[in-house]
Design a protein around this motif. Structure first.
Motif: not given
Length: 377
Positions: A133-145
């Motif tokens: 789940l933490a990885e999912a949040e990190h992936l979403l932050r990376l997509a926004s970046l």
């Protein structure tokens, strides 16, 4: 001599003849005895040889029997040693009570190991879920970046899809709101066209190479008043004067119309500087196309077009082709309006707040990989 006396010698002769046969039997008897003695000696020798052979055979048999006896003794000693070792092992073996106690301890140990394995799997399963789940949040932050910095639609779409796959693996009904926002973001990303920035960059690079081969403006003398015709009529001197004016026309240009802009003639270092300015303008346009800067891209193309119009011959096919390509590339978009992923990120963070382990893992190190997954591998 009388007739009565004459027969006496004959009788004596006759009487003496029978004595010869009496010697022959004695000689044959001696020969027979000698032959018998020889045969008896040969038989004795044969009997002695046979006896000696029997003695040797008996001695060899005795030696073989002795070696067999020694071997049997060695085997007997080895059997005795093995029996002694077996006896010692039997003495070292536990008793029936000890065997029962050890069997009970082994059963208890196996049960404890099974419970420990179940607990470890439970802990690792929960940890893996939290880290995923933490990885999912990190992936979403990376997509926004990626969207805000590079406007990379394809990479952002792949990252958001990966985050949605992680939520789908959890099979948690409470993740419905987060997955709904992710689905909306995916639909917006897939409906956004991705400009071919790499293609624009390569095309502008090809135009840079082409601009280095452009020819500058070459002035040509135009005889509108018939001056060259009058000079040519004067003879050979007129021809020389016409050739001289023709050569000068390549270095000087006289324009009598004041409403037209006078374009400078290029040669030597000045031509190199103009070509360098054109190359820099195209290079700046490449940077604007690669980084999605529409203003920089359009301004650089206009600057390149002005340099071409001012310093190069517009009637040259290469110059016309280059101008046409610049006009065509100026109409290509390099910047897109990227969708906002803030709502999807907020929904995912709200879901993580309802999962304490996942929130702690995300707060600790959101960019790390899943340690449980690495341990499983």
């Amino acid at each position: 001599m009388s007739e009565a006396e004459s027969p006496k010698p004959e009788q004596h002769t006759l009487a003496a003849e029978p004595a010869a046969p009496a010697r022959a039997p004695s000689a044959s008897r001696g020969n027979g005895l000698a032959l018998f003695a020889l045969l008896l000696g040969a038989a004795g020798i044969a009997v002695g040889g046979w006896g000696l052979w029997q003695v040797r055979s008996l001695e060899a048999r005795d030696q073989q029997q002795l070696s067999m006896v020694e071997e049997a003794r060695g085997q007997t000693r080895a059997l005795a040693q093995r029996e002694q070792q077996l006896t010692e092992r039997l003495e070292a073996l536990p008793t029936a009570a000890e065997l029962d106690e050890r069997r009970r301890l082994l059963t208890d140990l196996q049960g404890d190991q099974q419970q420990l394995r179940q607990r470890l799997e439970t802990i690792l399963g929960a940890s893996r879920k939290d880290w995923r789940l933490a990885e999912a949040e990190h992936l979403l932050r990376l997509a926004s970046l990626r969207l805000s910095a590079l406007q990379d639609i394809h990479s952002a779409t792949a990252l958001v899809q990966a985050a949605d796959d992680i939520l789908r693996e959890q099979n948690d009904p409470s993740a419905y709101a987060a997955r709904e926002q992710l689905a909306k973001s995916l639909a917006a990303l897939r409906g956004t066209a991705q400009p071919d920035r790499t293609g624009l960059f390569l095309q502008l690079g090809a135009l840079r190479d082409q601009s280095a081969q452009l020819d500058p403006l070459v002035p040509a003398f135009e005889d509108k008043g018939g001056v060259l015709l009058d000079l040519a009529a004067d003879g050979d001197g007129g021809n020389a004067w016409a050739e001289w004016l023709e050569r000068l026309s390549h270095y000087f240009r006289i324009q009598l119309n004041a409403d037209q802009d006078i374009k400078p003639l290029l040669a030597g270092q000045q031509l190199s500087r103009v070509r360098l300015a054109l190359s820099l303008a195209l290079e700046q346009a490449q940077w604007g196309a690669l980084h999605g800067q529409t203003q920089v891209y359009q301004q650089s193309l206009r600057q390149a077009r002005e340099i071409l119009d001012s310093h190069f011959n517009g009637e040259n096919p290469d110059s016309r082709a280059l101008l046409a390509r610049l006009d065509e590339l100026a109409g290509q978009p390099v910047e897109v309006q990227t969708p906002d992923l803030a709502s999807a990120l907020s929904a995912l963070q709200a879901y993580l707040q309802r999962t304490p382990g996942a929130a702690a893992a995300a707060a600790e190190e959101p960019g790390t990989a899943d340690p449980a997954e690495e341990a499983g591998q």
